[in-house]
Design a protein around this motif. Structure first.
Motif, PDB file in Angstrom:
ATOM      1  N   ASN A 102       1.164  -1.365  -0.243  1.00 19.33           N
ATOM      2  CA  ASN A 102      -0.220   0.315   0.115  1.00 19.33           C
ATOM      3  C   ASN A 102       1.138   1.378   0.129  1.00 19.33           C
ATOM      4  N   HIS A 136      -3.253 -12.902  -3.690  1.00 20.01           N
ATOM      5  CA  HIS A 136      -3.493 -11.794  -5.134  1.00 20.01           C
ATOM      6  C   HIS A 136      -3.786 -12.686  -6.487  1.00 20.01           C
ATOM      7  N   GLN A 139      -4.656  -9.633 -11.461  1.00 20.75           N
ATOM      8  CA  GLN A 139      -5.560  -7.908 -11.283  1.00 20.75           C
ATOM      9  C   GLN A 139      -4.479  -6.977 -10.570  1.00 20.75           C
ATOM     10  N   SER A 140      -5.028  -7.964  -9.484  1.00 23.95           N
ATOM     11  CA  SER A 140      -3.759  -7.320  -8.125  1.00 23.95           C
ATOM     12  C   SER A 140      -2.695  -7.102  -8.007  1.00 23.95           C
ATOM     13  N   GLU A 143      -2.028  -4.251 -10.268  1.00 23.12           N
ATOM     14  CA  GLU A 143      -2.353  -3.104  -9.554  1.00 23.12           C
ATOM     15  C   GLU A 143      -1.527  -2.259  -8.408  1.00 23.12           C
ATOM     16  N   SER A 146       1.801  -1.400 -10.704  1.00 17.19           N
ATOM     17  CA  SER A 146       1.557  -0.073 -10.948  1.00 17.19           C
ATOM     18  C   SER A 146       2.202   1.102  -9.981  1.00 17.19           C
ATOM     19  N   LEU A 147       1.452   0.818  -9.092  1.00 18.81           N
ATOM     20  CA  LEU A 147       1.462   1.697  -7.104  1.00 18.81           C
ATOM     21  C   LEU A 147       2.898   1.532  -7.054  1.00 18.81           C
ATOM     22  N   ARG A 150       4.661   4.377  -9.303  1.00 18.81           N
ATOM     23  CA  ARG A 150       4.178   5.971  -9.483  1.00 18.81           C
ATOM     24  C   ARG A 150       4.806   6.587  -7.607  1.00 18.81           C
TER      25      ARG A 150
END
Length: 378
Positions: A102, A136, A139-140, A143, A146-147, A150
């Motif tokens: 997270n 998981h 898709q997770s 994601e 990708s996080l 970022r």
């Protein structure tokens, strides 16, 4: 000189069916006390002079990201404070699982100067993820990657597996296509090994586990070597691939047979010529730290013969192989003095290549690595 440090977090939110690492369900575990004991172990080790900060740090598990945000931040601060040094630590890696990554954890990692993430994906096929006990989804995983991007993490390693129960070559190809779309800098790909003390081991004994045959597994391995190489992700070790310049500096310490610290429950280290092992159980580990400042339960002085053998079978895991001149400088005797007959035999079998002062596995030898490695053991 001790060049690296491995830090072990033995807690998981669930246990994958293939995993035989030292791990425990995180529920009801003394997390805070364990992390304080780990901090004390690192503090004790770094208090001895002369102490040189390691060039590489690697936090693994277990699942480091299974810790809650507060505990994870404590871990990041602890490792950074005890082991990291600006302008000296070249690589700081942490293993993460997609389902518990997270923003808070990513921010803590950035503050602690983590510069490389090792992401446990294993496969991008949802059915296979369920089959091997991962929590998981495809898709997770995408994601989470990708996080991480970022948040500025631009040195990503993806873990994949092949030879999974019921896995087809087409499913492996689909996962490799996902890799191309993600564009990581590093990929580690391991064939499934059925180990004792795992759920898969018990299923196999009961005849309830169907695995691809050896021929299919070999076809998968050959395909992934060629596929990744054609797309600029080059094999530099039997199970590891990287864009040139992004090879794992920490793992190269192992394959170069150099020394490293091991911190945490069940961690292994190679310190001042000794292979050392910490207590595996969490409570036993913490008790030893409290009583003596370290948790070592084994310490084996590596003999001269063992060092030479390790130099060969670890070094030959690298695609570049073993350099004869480096061997001479390190051991003060030429390789031929120990292994001339063995080398000639393996070259004749087509498993080893001897060229320009290097010994390396042939293409066939890469597939039969264990046979080559065993030949160098007394």
């Amino acid at each position: 000189m001790i060049k690296g440090a491995y830090v072990h977090i033995p807690f998981c939110e669930h246990i994958c069916y293939y995993c035989d690492f030292n791990k425990y369900f995180i529920k009801n575990q003394p997390i805070t006390a364990y992390l304080k004991a780990l901090d004390n172990e690192m503090a004790e080790a770094t208090s001895h002079a002369p102490f040189s900060r390691p060039e590489t740090l690697f936090i693994g598990g277990g699942t480091p990201t299974a810790l809650d945000d507060e505990a994870f931040t404590f871990l990041m601060n602890s490792v950074h404070s005890r082991l990291f040094q600006e302008d000296h630590t070249k690589e700081f890696t942490i293993e993460i699982n997609p389902e518990n990554l997270n923003a808070s954890k990513l921010e803590a990692m950035k503050r602690a100067s983590v510069n490389r993430l090792s992401i446990g994906v294993q496969t991008f096929d949802d059915r296979l993820l369920q089959e091997i006990g991962r929590k998981h989804t495809r898709q997770s995983a995408i994601e989470a990657i990708s996080l991480a991007k970022r948040y500025g993490f631009d040195n990503l390693s993806i873990d994949l597996m092949f030879g999974l129960p019921g896995q087809t070559k087409q499913q492996l190809e689909a996962s490799l296509d996902e890799i191309l779309a993600i564009q990581p800098q590093h990929v580690s790909i391991y064939s499934l090994q059925i180990e004792p003390r795992t759920i898969f081991y018990n299923r196999l004994r009961k005849g309830k586990l169907t695995l691809p045959g050896q021929d299919i597994e070999a076809d998968m391995y050959e395909y992934l070597i060629d596929f990744l190489g054609q797309h600029g992700i080059r094999q530099y070790e039997i199970s590891n691939f990287a864009i040139p310049g992004y090879e794992s500096q920490h793992n190269l310490i192992y394959w170069n047979n150099e020394e490293y610290y091991g911190f945490g429950a069940g961690a292994h280290g190679y310190i001042h010529g000794n292979r050392v092992v910490n207590a595996r159980a969490v409570k036993g580990y913490m008790q030893r730290i409290a009583e003596q400042g370290h948790a070592r339960i084994e310490s084996h002085p590596v003999t001269a013969q063992e060092k030479i053998e390790e130099e060969m079978f670890l070094g030959l895991r690298k695609i570049a192989g073993v350099n004869k001149q480096h061997f001479l400088e390190k051991f003060h005797h030429p390789i031929d003095q120990y292994y001339r007959e063995t080398i000639d035999d393996l070259v004749a079998k087509g498993l080893l290549v001897e060229k320009d002062d290097w010994l390396r596995l042939s293409r066939q030898g890469i597939f039969l690595g264990n046979e080559v490695f065993e030949a160098f053991l007394a």
